[in-house]
Structure formats: structure tokens, C-alpha cells
Design a protein around this motif. Structure first.
Motif, PDB file in Angstrom:
ATOM      1  N   MET A   1       0.828  -1.204   0.000  1.00  0.00           N
ATOM      2  CA  MET A   1       0.000   0.000   0.000  1.00  0.00           C
ATOM      3  C   MET A   1       0.867   1.261   0.000  1.00  0.00           C
ATOM      4  N   LEU A   2       0.656   2.120  -0.991  1.00  0.00           N
ATOM      5  CA  LEU A   2       1.453   3.338  -1.096  1.00  0.00           C
ATOM      6  C   LEU A   2       1.179   4.280   0.087  1.00  0.00           C
ATOM      7  N   PRO A   3       2.213   5.041   0.519  1.00  0.00           N
ATOM      8  CA  PRO A   3       2.040   5.964   1.647  1.00  0.00           C
ATOM      9  C   PRO A   3       0.859   6.923   1.476  1.00  0.00           C
ATOM     10  N   ASN A   4       0.671   7.491   0.296  1.00  0.00           N
ATOM     11  CA  ASN A   4      -0.448   8.436   0.141  1.00  0.00           C
ATOM     12  C   ASN A   4      -1.800   7.725   0.168  1.00  0.00           C
ATOM     13  N   LYS A   5      -1.809   6.447  -0.213  1.00  0.00           N
ATOM     14  CA  LYS A   5      -3.025   5.624  -0.106  1.00  0.00           C
ATOM     15  C   LYS A   5      -3.368   5.410   1.375  1.00  0.00           C
ATOM     16  N   MET A   6      -2.312   5.140   2.142  1.00  0.00           N
ATOM     17  CA  MET A   6      -2.475   4.919   3.581  1.00  0.00           C
ATOM     18  C   MET A   6      -3.020   6.182   4.250  1.00  0.00           C
TER      19      MET A   6
ATOM     20  N   ASP B   1       0.630  15.973  -1.885  1.00  0.00           N
ATOM     21  CA  ASP B   1       1.754  15.101  -2.246  1.00  0.00           C
ATOM     22  C   ASP B   1       3.024  15.394  -1.460  1.00  0.00           C
ATOM     23  N   TYR B   2       3.121  16.595  -0.934  1.00  0.00           N
ATOM     24  CA  TYR B   2       4.331  17.000  -0.221  1.00  0.00           C
ATOM     25  C   TYR B   2       4.206  16.668   1.268  1.00  0.00           C
ATOM     26  N   MET B   3       3.052  16.031   1.625  1.00  0.00           N
ATOM     27  CA  MET B   3       2.726  15.711   3.021  1.00  0.00           C
ATOM     28  C   MET B   3       2.432  16.955   3.856  1.00  0.00           C
TER      29      MET B   3
ATOM     30  N   TYR C   1      10.151   8.466  -3.131  1.00  0.00           N
ATOM     31  CA  TYR C   1      10.812   9.413  -2.237  1.00  0.00           C
ATOM     32  C   TYR C   1      11.239   8.715  -0.944  1.00  0.00           C
ATOM     33  N   MET C   2      10.967   7.378  -0.898  1.00  0.00           N
ATOM     34  CA  MET C   2      11.242   6.569   0.303  1.00  0.00           C
ATOM     35  C   MET C   2      10.305   6.911   1.464  1.00  0.00           C
ATOM     36  N   ASN C   3       9.168   7.571   1.161  1.00  0.00           N
ATOM     37  CA  ASN C   3       8.092   7.558   2.141  1.00  0.00           C
ATOM     38  C   ASN C   3       7.704   6.098   2.323  1.00  0.00           C
ATOM     39  N   MET C   4       7.369   5.699   3.546  1.00  0.00           N
ATOM     40  CA  MET C   4       7.104   4.280   3.790  1.00  0.00           C
ATOM     41  C   MET C   4       5.895   4.070   4.686  1.00  0.00           C
TER      42      MET C   4
ATOM     43  N   ASN D   1      11.635   2.064  18.976  1.00  0.00           N
ATOM     44  CA  ASN D   1      12.686   2.066  19.986  1.00  0.00           C
ATOM     45  C   ASN D   1      13.416   3.403  20.010  1.00  0.00           C
ATOM     46  N   GLY D   2      13.094   4.244  20.978  1.00  0.00           N
ATOM     47  CA  GLY D   2      13.782   5.516  21.161  1.00  0.00           C
ATOM     48  C   GLY D   2      14.960   5.320  22.085  1.00  0.00           C
ATOM     49  N   GLU D   3      15.562   6.415  22.514  1.00  0.00           N
ATOM     50  CA  GLU D   3      16.762   6.337  23.354  1.00  0.00           C
ATOM     51  C   GLU D   3      16.487   5.557  24.642  1.00  0.00           C
ATOM     52  N   ASN D   4      15.336   5.841  25.274  1.00  0.00           N
ATOM     53  CA  ASN D   4      15.075   5.196  26.560  1.00  0.00           C
ATOM     54  C   ASN D   4      13.754   4.431  26.608  1.00  0.00           C
ATOM     55  N   THR D   5      13.064   4.325  25.483  1.00  0.00           N
ATOM     56  CA  THR D   5      11.708   3.807  25.526  1.00  0.00           C
ATOM     57  C   THR D   5      11.442   2.853  24.369  1.00  0.00           C
ATOM     58  N   THR D   6      10.559   1.881  24.614  1.00  0.00           N
ATOM     59  CA  THR D   6      10.056   0.993  23.567  1.00  0.00           C
ATOM     60  C   THR D   6       8.545   0.977  23.658  1.00  0.00           C
ATOM     61  N   ARG D   7       7.835   1.094  22.510  1.00  0.00           N
ATOM     62  CA  ARG D   7       6.391   0.968  22.571  1.00  0.00           C
ATOM     63  C   ARG D   7       5.825   0.487  21.234  1.00  0.00           C
ATOM     64  N   LYS D   8       4.699  -0.169  21.305  1.00  0.00           N
ATOM     65  CA  LYS D   8       3.974  -0.632  20.119  1.00  0.00           C
ATOM     66  C   LYS D   8       3.172   0.531  19.565  1.00  0.00           C
ATOM     67  N   VAL D   9       3.196   0.734  18.258  1.00  0.00           N
ATOM     68  CA  VAL D   9       2.462   1.873  17.716  1.00  0.00           C
ATOM     69  C   VAL D   9       1.636   1.563  16.468  1.00  0.00           C
ATOM     70  N   GLY D  10       1.234   0.340  16.228  1.00  0.00           N
ATOM     71  CA  GLY D  10       0.336   0.033  15.107  1.00  0.00           C
ATOM     72  C   GLY D  10       0.962   0.348  13.756  1.00  0.00           C
ATOM     73  N   THR D  11       0.224   1.104  12.922  1.00  0.00           N
ATOM     74  CA  THR D  11       0.687   1.404  11.560  1.00  0.00           C
ATOM     75  C   THR D  11       1.174   2.843  11.454  1.00  0.00           C
ATOM     76  N   ILE D  12       2.317   2.999  10.784  1.00  0.00           N
ATOM     77  CA  ILE D  12       2.959   4.311  10.684  1.00  0.00           C
ATOM     78  C   ILE D  12       3.230   4.659   9.228  1.00  0.00           C
ATOM     79  N   VAL D  13       3.028   5.943   8.865  1.00  0.00           N
ATOM     80  CA  VAL D  13       3.559   6.475   7.607  1.00  0.00           C
ATOM     81  C   VAL D  13       4.781   7.318   7.963  1.00  0.00           C
TER      82      VAL D  13
END
Lengths: 70, 70, 70, 70, 70, 70, 70
Positions: free
Chosen positions: A1-6, A34-36, C35-38, C46-58
Motif C-alpha cells: 500500500m502506497l504511503p499516500n493511499k495509507m 503530495d508533499y505531506m 521518495y522513500m516515504n514508507m 525504539n527511542g533512546e530510553n523507551t520501547t512501545r507498540k504503535v500500530g501502523t505508521i507512515v
């Protein structure tokens, strides 16, 4: 799924957006391009030491780190 | 609603613009372009320790973090 | 093998993404663009001092340093 | 009013330009282009601890934060 | 010799890549594109205080400082 | 007067160029392009604590803050 | 003289390249492209506290501050 679709799937839903300055914006995703660049409604802004309600915000995409589904 | 559409709705209305250097500009949105360069009138500028009136400002879009409806 | 070809091979597989702010995101690569948006699913952050579940991310591509196959 | 229109109205007038390095340049706006590169004449440069006259300056647009009408 | 020609000559050979965050990645150059996004295989990652094996990596070109032939 | 027109008027004349790293280069402007990449001849380089002669320099435009007529 | 013309004149000659991370690379300019990506041969790398020989390097143009003729 593309980021913009998401992002499209999250329109009118609650998201949280992390910005480069470490601010976390929670609100309803009203729009994006498109530029977010994004429009967030009913925003709660969480800075390092503060939380406040700020209505509707336009965020410039270059400041966005990531967008999380709530 | 697209971000530039949202900005269009705020034309001639009060907005506050947060810049990357943490300055907050409050004023009337007189214009903007696709790059989020903006014209603000009747500006009050709020820096870390100072507030001052500064008339009309052209802001280069690359410095904008977000725009809030007042 | 071109970088976007390599990312394509990792679709629906576990990857970890290092961001410029040193956050490490581990999850399933659901999508990406030029553009490597993902899009990452089932993310553990995983941050410097913390770990947490966060579902789906763009993730906005400009923040990505590198993507590692798990 | 578009930002470049606003700049056009300030041609041959006094403006002050804030740069990203916090330098404030005051002078007469002699020209600019789409990238906000600018020509300033009769410039007075105000750094953190110093003020000096510096004649005519070409400023690269990427360093500009904002332009204020005087 | 053009830079991308030089990279082409290093395909399937050992290189070390210095990133902007001072990480040094050593591995086999499996691919790259015009933006200097790169695929590295059999990577050993050398941070300030740590070394570890990390398999195959996609590096976003914007983080690359330089690539050295081994 | 457009910024590149202004630079053209300074060809083969003395200028000083301030870079983002606060280095000040003084020399003769031998050439430039649209990106503000520049060629300076007979350069004297003034860093925070040092001055030295460095012959001819090509400066990448992205590092330029401003160019001053001497 | 255009900047890329100047670089062309330095092909196969000794140059020193200053990078944004303050590293100074001295070597023979073997090639470059429009983005100022460069190939340097027989490189000696001078960091803050260290000097070492590093063979042939591809430098990403975005890291280049300036190129000096030797």
C-alpha cells in the motif's frame, strides 16, 4: 500500500503526527497533499512540557517525521 | 480539504504562524503561494523573551512549521 | 540491484528503519514510494530510553537514514 | 496578495531582512527573484554584538527567514 | 570519470560508506541509483562505540557523505 | 535589479562571500552560475581565528549566505 | 569562467575539497558531475585530529563546501 493511499484511508480519522521539533499533534486528518502538507482538525498539541488545544492546523510537510493511526 | 484550500479559507483572517526558529507570528493572512511563502499584515511577533509589533511581513515558506486558525 | 528493487523484495517482510532522530522502527514494510516515504505495520518503536507498540505508521522519506532486512 | 507581489511593492523601499544566522540586514530592496535571492543597497548589518555599514549585498534566498516593510 | 561510473566499477566489490551521522558502513555494493541511494550487502556497521553485523541495508542517498573503495 | 544581474556587474571585481560556516572569502569574482556556485580568484580566507591565502576556489552555492561588493 | 568550467580545468590535477563536516580531502580530481558529486584519487584525508591515506573516493556533492586548486 502506497504511503499516500495509507494517508487517504486515515482521512477524517484520528491520527498523531510527530514533527521534527518533537511536538506531537493529535487530531483529525482533514486533508493532505503530495508533499505531506497536512490539515489537522481538533488538534491537541503535546510539547515537551505542555499540552494545549489548538483548533485547526496546517502543517508544512517538511516538518513531518511520521503519522500514526490512532 | 487540501492544505492550500485551508489556507485560502483563512485569507484576510487572523492566523498564527510558528517558524522553525520558534518565533510565533500573529497577524492577518494577506497571501501565500504554493511553496507556503506567506504575507502577514498587522503582525505581532513573539520570540522567546520579546513581543513587538512589526507591520507587514513576507515569510519564506521553508521556515514555516505550522499555521493555526485564530 | 537497484535500491527500490531491494525495497520491493522486502514488501510484507520485517524490516527495521533508522530515522535521523535516532529512533528505530521495527515492523512489516507495507508500502513505499520513490521518495522513500514508507508504510510500516505492527510497529515497535525504539527511542533512546523507551520501547512501545504503535500500530501502523507512515514515515516521511526525508527522515529515513537506512532500512535493514530482518 | 501573493508574496512576490508584496516584495515587488517594496522595490526601492527600505526593508529589513532576517537571516537564519540571526543577522538582520536593513537596506533598500533593489531586486529579488523567484527563489527569494535578493539585492539590498545601503545595507546596515546588525549581528548579535555588532553593527556595520556594508554597501550592496546579494543574499542567497535559502538563508532568508522573513522580510519586513520599514 | 563520472561519479556514477566510478560507483558502477565498484558494483559487487567491497566499499565503505560514511554517513552524515558518522556511522561507517562496510559491505558489498549491490546497487545504487542517481540519487546515491545504495544497497549494501554483508554489512558491518561501525558507530562511535559499537560494531555489529547487519546483513543487507538500503541507505537513503541524502545521508551519504562519501564512498571509499576497499 | 535581479540578483544574478548584480553578480554579473561584479565579475572580475573584488567581493567578499560569507559562507554558512562563518568563513569569509575575499577575492575576485571570476564566475558564477544560476545555483550561485562561484569561482573566486586570489582568495584570502578568514576563519574564526585564522587568515590565509588560498589561490582560486570553487564554492558550492548551497553554502553561500551573501556576497558583498568591495 | 563558469564553476563547472573551472572544475574541468582541474581534472587530473591536485585539489583539496573541504566538506561540511570539516574534513579536508586532498587528491587528484578524476571526475565530477553537475551536482558537484566528485571522484578523487590518491586521497589524503585530514580530519580534526587524524590524517590517513584512503585511495579513491566518491564524494556526494551535497557535502562539498569548496574546492581549492593546489
Amino acid at each position: 500500500m502506497l504511503p499516500n493511499k495509507m494517508l487517504e484511508e486515515n482521512l477524517n480519522k484520528k491520527v498523531s503526527i510527530l514533527l521534527k521539533d518533537n511536538t506531537l499533534l493529535e487530531g483529525t486528518l482533514s486533508g493532505f497533499d503530495d508533499y505531506m502538507n497536512m490539515v489537522l482538525a481538533d488538534v491537541e498539541e503535546n510539547g515537551e512540557n505542555t499540552t494545549r488545544k489548538v483548533g485547526t492546523i496546517v502543517v508544512r510537510g517538511s516538518n513531518v517525521v511520521r503519522v500514526v493511526q490512532k
